[in-house]
Motif scaffolding. Structure first.
Motif, short mmCIF file in Angstrom:
data_model
loop_
_atom_site.label_atom_id
_atom_site.label_comp_id
_atom_site.label_asym_id
_atom_site.label_seq_id
_atom_site.Cartn_x
_atom_site.Cartn_y
_atom_site.Cartn_z
N ASP A 314 0.83 -1.20 0.00
CA ASP A 314 0.00 0.00 0.00
C ASP A 314 0.87 1.26 0.00
O ASP A 314 0.44 2.33 -0.42
N GLU A 315 2.12 1.13 0.46
CA GLU A 315 3.02 2.28 0.56
C GLU A 315 3.77 2.57 -0.74
O GLU A 315 4.49 3.56 -0.84
N THR A 316 3.61 1.71 -1.76
CA THR A 316 4.36 1.91 -3.01
C THR A 316 3.67 2.94 -3.91
O THR A 316 2.48 3.23 -3.76
N ASP A 317 4.41 3.45 -4.88
CA ASP A 317 3.86 4.42 -5.84
C ASP A 317 2.85 3.77 -6.79
O ASP A 317 2.06 4.47 -7.41
N LYS A 318 2.92 2.46 -6.90
CA LYS A 318 2.07 1.75 -7.86
C LYS A 318 0.83 1.14 -7.19
O LYS A 318 0.20 0.25 -7.75
N ARG A 319 0.48 1.62 -5.99
CA ARG A 319 -0.63 1.01 -5.24
C ARG A 319 -1.95 1.08 -6.00
O ARG A 319 -2.67 0.09 -6.08
N LYS A 320 -2.27 2.24 -6.58
CA LYS A 320 -3.56 2.39 -7.28
C LYS A 320 -3.63 1.46 -8.48
O LYS A 320 -4.65 0.82 -8.73
N GLU A 321 -2.54 1.41 -9.25
CA GLU A 321 -2.50 0.51 -10.41
C GLU A 321 -2.60 -0.95 -9.98
O GLU A 321 -3.34 -1.74 -10.59
N LEU A 322 -1.93 -1.30 -8.91
CA LEU A 322 -1.96 -2.66 -8.39
C LEU A 322 -3.36 -3.00 -7.88
O LEU A 322 -3.86 -4.10 -8.13
N ASP A 323 -3.98 -2.06 -7.20
CA ASP A 323 -5.32 -2.27 -6.66
C ASP A 323 -6.31 -2.60 -7.79
O ASP A 323 -7.16 -3.49 -7.65
N GLU A 324 -6.19 -1.89 -8.90
CA GLU A 324 -7.08 -2.14 -10.04
C GLU A 324 -6.85 -3.51 -10.66
O GLU A 324 -7.79 -4.14 -11.14
N GLN A 325 -5.60 -3.98 -10.63
CA GLN A 325 -5.30 -5.29 -11.22
C GLN A 325 -5.71 -6.44 -10.30
O GLN A 325 -5.98 -7.54 -10.78
N VAL A 326 -5.73 -6.19 -9.00
CA VAL A 326 -6.12 -7.24 -8.05
C VAL A 326 -7.63 -7.48 -8.07
O VAL A 326 -8.10 -8.62 -7.89
N LYS A 327 -8.41 -6.43 -8.30
CA LYS A 327 -9.87 -6.53 -8.20
C LYS A 327 -10.48 -7.63 -9.07
O LYS A 327 -11.32 -8.39 -8.59
N PRO A 328 -10.11 -7.75 -10.37
CA PRO A 328 -10.72 -8.83 -11.18
C PRO A 328 -10.41 -10.22 -10.64
O PRO A 328 -11.26 -11.12 -10.71
N ILE A 329 -9.20 -10.40 -10.10
CA ILE A 329 -8.84 -11.71 -9.54
C ILE A 329 -9.64 -11.97 -8.27
O ILE A 329 -10.12 -13.08 -8.04
N ALA A 330 -9.81 -10.92 -7.46
CA ALA A 330 -10.63 -11.05 -6.26
C ALA A 330 -12.07 -11.36 -6.62
O ALA A 330 -12.74 -12.16 -5.96
N ASP A 331 -12.57 -10.75 -7.70
CA ASP A 331 -13.95 -10.99 -8.13
C ASP A 331 -14.18 -12.45 -8.51
O ASP A 331 -15.30 -12.96 -8.42
N ILE A 332 -13.11 -13.13 -8.93
CA ILE A 332 -13.24 -14.54 -9.32
C ILE A 332 -13.18 -15.48 -8.12
O ILE A 332 -13.97 -16.42 -8.01
N LEU A 333 -12.27 -15.21 -7.19
CA LEU A 333 -12.01 -16.16 -6.10
C LEU A 333 -12.74 -15.85 -4.79
O LEU A 333 -13.12 -16.77 -4.07
N VAL A 334 -12.93 -14.58 -4.47
CA VAL A 334 -13.53 -14.23 -3.18
C VAL A 334 -14.96 -14.75 -3.03
O VAL A 334 -15.32 -15.25 -1.95
N PRO A 335 -15.82 -14.69 -4.08
CA PRO A 335 -17.18 -15.25 -3.91
C PRO A 335 -17.19 -16.73 -3.53
O PRO A 335 -18.11 -17.18 -2.84
N ILE A 336 -16.17 -17.48 -3.97
CA ILE A 336 -16.11 -18.90 -3.61
C ILE A 336 -16.01 -19.04 -2.09
O ILE A 336 -16.65 -19.90 -1.49
N PHE A 337 -15.22 -18.16 -1.48
CA PHE A 337 -15.06 -18.21 -0.03
C PHE A 337 -16.38 -17.96 0.69
O PHE A 337 -16.79 -18.73 1.55
N PHE A 338 -17.07 -16.87 0.34
CA PHE A 338 -18.30 -16.52 1.05
C PHE A 338 -19.42 -17.54 0.81
O PHE A 338 -20.17 -17.88 1.73
N VAL A 339 -19.53 -18.03 -0.42
CA VAL A 339 -20.58 -19.02 -0.69
C VAL A 339 -20.31 -20.33 0.06
O VAL A 339 -21.22 -20.94 0.61
N THR A 340 -19.03 -20.75 0.11
CA THR A 340 -18.72 -22.00 0.81
C THR A 340 -18.91 -21.86 2.33
O THR A 340 -19.29 -22.83 2.99
N VAL A 341 -18.65 -20.66 2.89
CA VAL A 341 -18.94 -20.44 4.31
C VAL A 341 -20.42 -20.69 4.57
O VAL A 341 -20.80 -21.38 5.53
N GLY A 342 -21.28 -20.14 3.70
CA GLY A 342 -22.72 -20.37 3.85
C GLY A 342 -23.11 -21.82 3.60
O GLY A 342 -23.97 -22.37 4.29
N ALA A 343 -22.45 -22.45 2.62
CA ALA A 343 -22.79 -23.83 2.26
C ALA A 343 -22.48 -24.81 3.38
O ALA A 343 -23.13 -25.85 3.50
#
Length: 464
Positions: A314-343
């Protein structure tokens, strides 16, 4: 939390077992792919419906998991929840496609469930890495002492009240009561931080206190779990192990943040040198996964390492660019976590018509009260902060989520918890997990209305 992928195979023919596993690997993959289709459809439907009702989408994903899981449709079920291969609708579909023996179906079910669980664990690791990127290490340092106090109160009050209440009111033996009290100490940083991010309060003073306290709470929870687990096994506390956990957790978090200041420049230099695709995101994930590995290797949690990695980058100069690149990957994997917690949640324990559930329902009423009040009081442990939303801080600490389920699972596996007490803990975990997101949204919403109203009054006074 995740064990290595295992499968059931005939013990006397290891070479044959290996050949069988290899032969049916495509069927396991088929089951995993079908499970992911179901999980993604459920997460989107649940999230969109929740958004339409003005609730946090994560709540919809949790409820969607309950619907497709052990409580209703049995599309996605897991062995650790007590399910067997014949309980799974997806395994039944695989059986229809390929005429398989019951033993093979069991092996496939085990392997398929482990793969989904590993993907879910990766999801929560990436979620905490993303939350670390969205957090501000300077703001966290400002509220560090407040977060520590909130975490300590949030562990001590529920643990003490829960243990004493179970022993005095319900005459529960000491060790089971201590284990149940320990389960009350948990806070799900994954669920709370996701809700804070969704409602735009992650970087607020309250949000930073909640996240910081949840991280410390997770560490304290691991230490408490180590104590009660050793107490359950031997009747004695392994003092050396407790000291080791305290020292390693402190050194790990503080050390990673301090070393991060030196790592930032190297990270940016490496990203600038690399010219192929993924020149930024791949080094970032290498660092995040390595930190998660260290967290697991020293018997803490992988999510703590991922969170620390996010704070560092978060302290790097490229934080905003990195944050944007992480979001699509999070959109793919994070829902698996929440759905399986409920399941993995079985609402069958809430059925009062089942005689063995009734005692658990009575005890759970007490545990739920302690679980909610024991965390809400943490908001009033914050001092020296004018205009702070104390209720929001307390509510943000309430959800137990997957952490509470881990406590229940370990207690059951060790034979410490009988069925009524096990059911009571699971009910407490379910309700605290599902109640916290909407109330957190509501509390922050009311706070925002009060701020806007105060501004309007002040502007009116100035106009006069």
């Amino acid at each position: 939390m995740i064990n290595a992928i295992t499968s059931i195979s005939p013990p006397t023919f290891p070479l044959l077992a290996t050949a069988t596993e290899s032969e049916y690997a495509p069927i396991v993959l088929t089951g995993v792919l079908l499970s992911l289709v179901v999980i993604y459809i459920a997460s989107k439907l649940g999230g969109e419906l929740s958004r339409m009702l003005d609730f946090p989408p994560v709540l919809g994903e949790l409820i969607a998991g309950v619907v497709i899981g052990a409580s209703a449709l049995h599309l996605v079920v897991f062995p650790e929840s007590g399910a067997i291969a014949s309980d799974s609708v997806i395994v039944s579909i695989l059986k229809f496609i390929d005429n398989l023996s019951p033993e093979t179906l069991t092996s496939i079910f085990q392997s398929q469930s482990e793969v989904i669980s590993v993907l879910a664990e990766l999801g929560v690791i990436i979620l905490l890495f993303e939350i670390g990127l969205e957090s501000d290490i300077r703001e966290l340092q400002k509220v560090g002492y407040q977060a520590t106090i909130v975490a300590c109160v949030g562990v001590a009050v529920p643990f003490g009240a829960g243990t004493a209440g179970l022993m005095l009111l319900f005459h529960v033996p000491a060790i089971p009561a201590i284990f149940a009290g320990a389960a009350l100490t948990a806070t799900s940083i994954g669920i709370t931080s996701k809700v804070l991010s969704e409602i735009g309060q992650l970087k607020s003073k309250e949000g930073q206190i909640i996240v910081g306290a949840a991280v410390i709470d997770d560490i304290l929870g691991i230490i408490v779990l180590a104590v009660v687990a050793s107490l359950a096994k031997t009747g004695e506390v392994d003092v050396a192990n407790v000291i080791y956990l305290i020292v390693s957790a402190t050194v790990f978090l503080i050390g990673s943040i301090l070393l991060g200041k030196f790592f930032n420049k190297s990270f940016v230099a490496i990203a600038n040198v690399l010219q192929t695709r993924g020149n930024l995101i791949v080094p970032a994930f290498i660092f995040a996964f390595f930190m998660a590995f260290i967290g697991n290797a020293i018997h803490l949690e992988a999510i703590l390492g991922a969170f620390a990695a996010g704070l560092v980058l978060d302290e790097t100069d490229k934080r905003k660019e990195l944050d944007e690149q992480v979001k699509p990957i999070a959109d793919i994997l994070v829902p698996i976590f929440f759905v399986t917690v409920g399941a993995k949640v079985d609402l069958g324990v809430l059925n009062p018509l089942v005689p063995e559930n009734r005692e658990g329902l009575i005890i759970s009423t007490f545990l739920i009260g302690v679980a909610i009040l024991g965390k809400i009081v943490t908001g009033w442990s914050v001092f020296g902060q004018s205009g702070i939303n104390r209720l929001a801080i307390g509510i943000g600490m309430i959800p137990r989520g997957e952490v509470g389920l881990v406590f229940a699972a370990i207690g059951t596996a060790s034979g410490v918890l009988d069925k009524p007490l096990q059911a009571a803990i699971i009910i407490m975990v379910i309700l605290t997990t599902f109640l916290a997101p909407p109330f957190l949204r509501l509390t922050f919403g009311e706070s925002q209305k009060q701020v806007e109203s105060a501004k309007q009054v002040k502007q009116a006074d100035l106009a006069r």
